[in-house]
Design a protein around this motif. Structure first.
Motif, mmCIF file in Angstrom:
data_model
loop_
_atom_site.group_PDB
_atom_site.id
_atom_site.type_symbol
_atom_site.label_atom_id
_atom_site.label_comp_id
_atom_site.label_asym_id
_atom_site.label_seq_id
_atom_site.Cartn_x
_atom_site.Cartn_y
_atom_site.Cartn_z
ATOM 1 N N LEU A 22 0.842 -1.200 0.000
ATOM 2 C CA LEU A 22 0.000 0.000 0.000
ATOM 3 C C LEU A 22 0.873 1.245 0.000
ATOM 4 O O LEU A 22 2.058 1.190 0.318
ATOM 5 N N ASP A 23 0.270 2.368 -0.366
ATOM 6 C CA ASP A 23 0.952 3.661 -0.395
ATOM 7 C C ASP A 23 0.185 4.675 0.440
ATOM 8 O O ASP A 23 -1.048 4.705 0.410
ATOM 9 N N VAL A 24 0.927 5.501 1.165
ATOM 10 C CA VAL A 24 0.343 6.577 1.958
ATOM 11 C C VAL A 24 0.920 7.895 1.450
ATOM 12 O O VAL A 24 2.081 8.209 1.710
ATOM 13 N N PRO A 25 0.128 8.668 0.694
ATOM 14 C CA PRO A 25 0.623 9.955 0.190
ATOM 15 C C PRO A 25 0.797 10.974 1.319
ATOM 16 O O PRO A 25 0.116 10.897 2.345
ATOM 17 N N GLU A 26 1.678 11.904 1.117
ATOM 18 C CA GLU A 26 1.920 12.946 2.121
ATOM 19 C C GLU A 26 0.687 13.832 2.289
ATOM 20 O O GLU A 26 -0.027 14.128 1.336
ATOM 21 N N PRO A 153 5.429 14.179 15.237
ATOM 22 C CA PRO A 153 5.363 13.220 14.128
ATOM 23 C C PRO A 153 5.013 13.902 12.810
ATOM 24 O O PRO A 153 4.363 14.947 12.787
ATOM 25 N N GLU A 154 5.445 13.279 11.739
ATOM 26 C CA GLU A 154 5.032 13.710 10.399
ATOM 27 C C GLU A 154 3.904 12.823 9.875
ATOM 28 O O GLU A 154 3.147 13.219 8.993
ATOM 29 N N LEU A 155 3.837 11.607 10.404
ATOM 30 C CA LEU A 155 2.780 10.659 10.062
ATOM 31 C C LEU A 155 2.271 10.050 11.366
ATOM 32 O O LEU A 155 3.076 9.643 12.211
ATOM 33 N N LEU A 185 -0.569 17.168 8.501
ATOM 34 C CA LEU A 185 -0.141 15.888 9.043
ATOM 35 C C LEU A 185 -0.664 14.754 8.160
ATOM 36 O O LEU A 185 -1.785 14.804 7.659
ATOM 37 N N THR A 186 0.139 13.738 7.964
ATOM 38 C CA THR A 186 -0.277 12.541 7.232
ATOM 39 C C THR A 186 -0.856 11.547 8.232
ATOM 40 O O THR A 186 -0.274 11.327 9.291
#
Length: 234
Positions: A22-26, A153-155, A185-186
């Motif tokens: 899976l991918d988590v975009p910013e 945190p950034e994510l 925030l992601t």
């Protein structure tokens, strides 16, 4: 920001995750949907460094973090709001929040981050000297989110943030997650309220028996007949 490829995780002889990608975009909210036992919490804990994968990669900003210890993952900028809140009940609200600022990346901005948390959750400032175990469930969830944010945190991965909360409090918690994402925030969201999480999510994945069986935008999954029957009762 986060890319997972062919992730395998075992608990003893039982396979919890089977070639999950899976991918988590910013600066987006990504929802992970699935029944109990589908592997959602195993995924969150593996990203966080609490489980060691048997295979596959977890790349955060291009760096493979699979197998790193949890404190290193946290210091890279990945935070977690665990299922069940897990506050330190005998510590005060302020002491719980201070625990979140102990990682190296957050120590220099502790005062600034504390003011940010108190601005977001004024009730925590009012109860800063109160033992966290005496707070309501909703207030404890605020402590858990605030403690995570103290680590800069950034994510952030939210594991069942509305579990056990009153409906009005649930709306407040989910609104907070939406506001955090809008602020840059992601967020990865595992949430029992599937309809709400899909409405919030830019992208979503369905986990079944440790495998990703469906993915798309939140709106696409919300309109999918299989998802509606399985998770929305429609």
């Amino acid at each position: 920001m986060l890319t997972i490829h062919d992730l395998d995780v075992f608990h003893g002889d039982a396979q919890a995750l089977d070639r999950v990608s899976l991918d988590v975009p910013e600066q987006a909210i990504v929802a992970i949907v699935g029944a109990n036992g589908a592997g959602k919490t195993s995924l969150i804990r593996t990203i966080a460094g609490m489980h060691r994968p048997a295979g596959g990669t977890i790349r955060f900003r291009g760096r493979d973090i699979a197998g790193l210890p949890s404190h290193e993952v946290c210091n890279l900028g990945i935070g977690q709001v665990a299922e069940g809140r897990q506050v330190f009940p005998t510590l005060t609200v302020a002491e719980n929040l201070a625990m979140g600022a102990m990682i190296p990346r957050a120590r220099h901005h502790r005062t600034r981050n504390l003011e940010r948390v108190y601005t977001m959750f004024p009730r925590l400032k009012e109860r800063h000297s109160q033992a966290a175990g005496t707070l309501s469930g909703g207030e404890q969830q605020m402590v858990a989110i605030g403690r995570c944010l103290m680590g800069e945190p950034e994510l952030v991965m939210f594991d069942e943030p509305s579990l056990g909360l009153a409906p009005t409090v649930v709306q407040e918690v989910l609104r907070t997650i939406r506001d955090l994402a809008e602020g840059g925030l992601t967020c990865v969201l595992v949430e029992q309220n599937v309809a709400v999480s899909l409405r919030l999510a830019a992208r979503a994945y369905v986990l079944e028996n440790g495998r990703v069986t469906l993915s798309g935008t939140g709106e696409e999954l919300l309109a999918n007949d299989g998802v509606r029957k399985a998770y929305l009762g429609l």
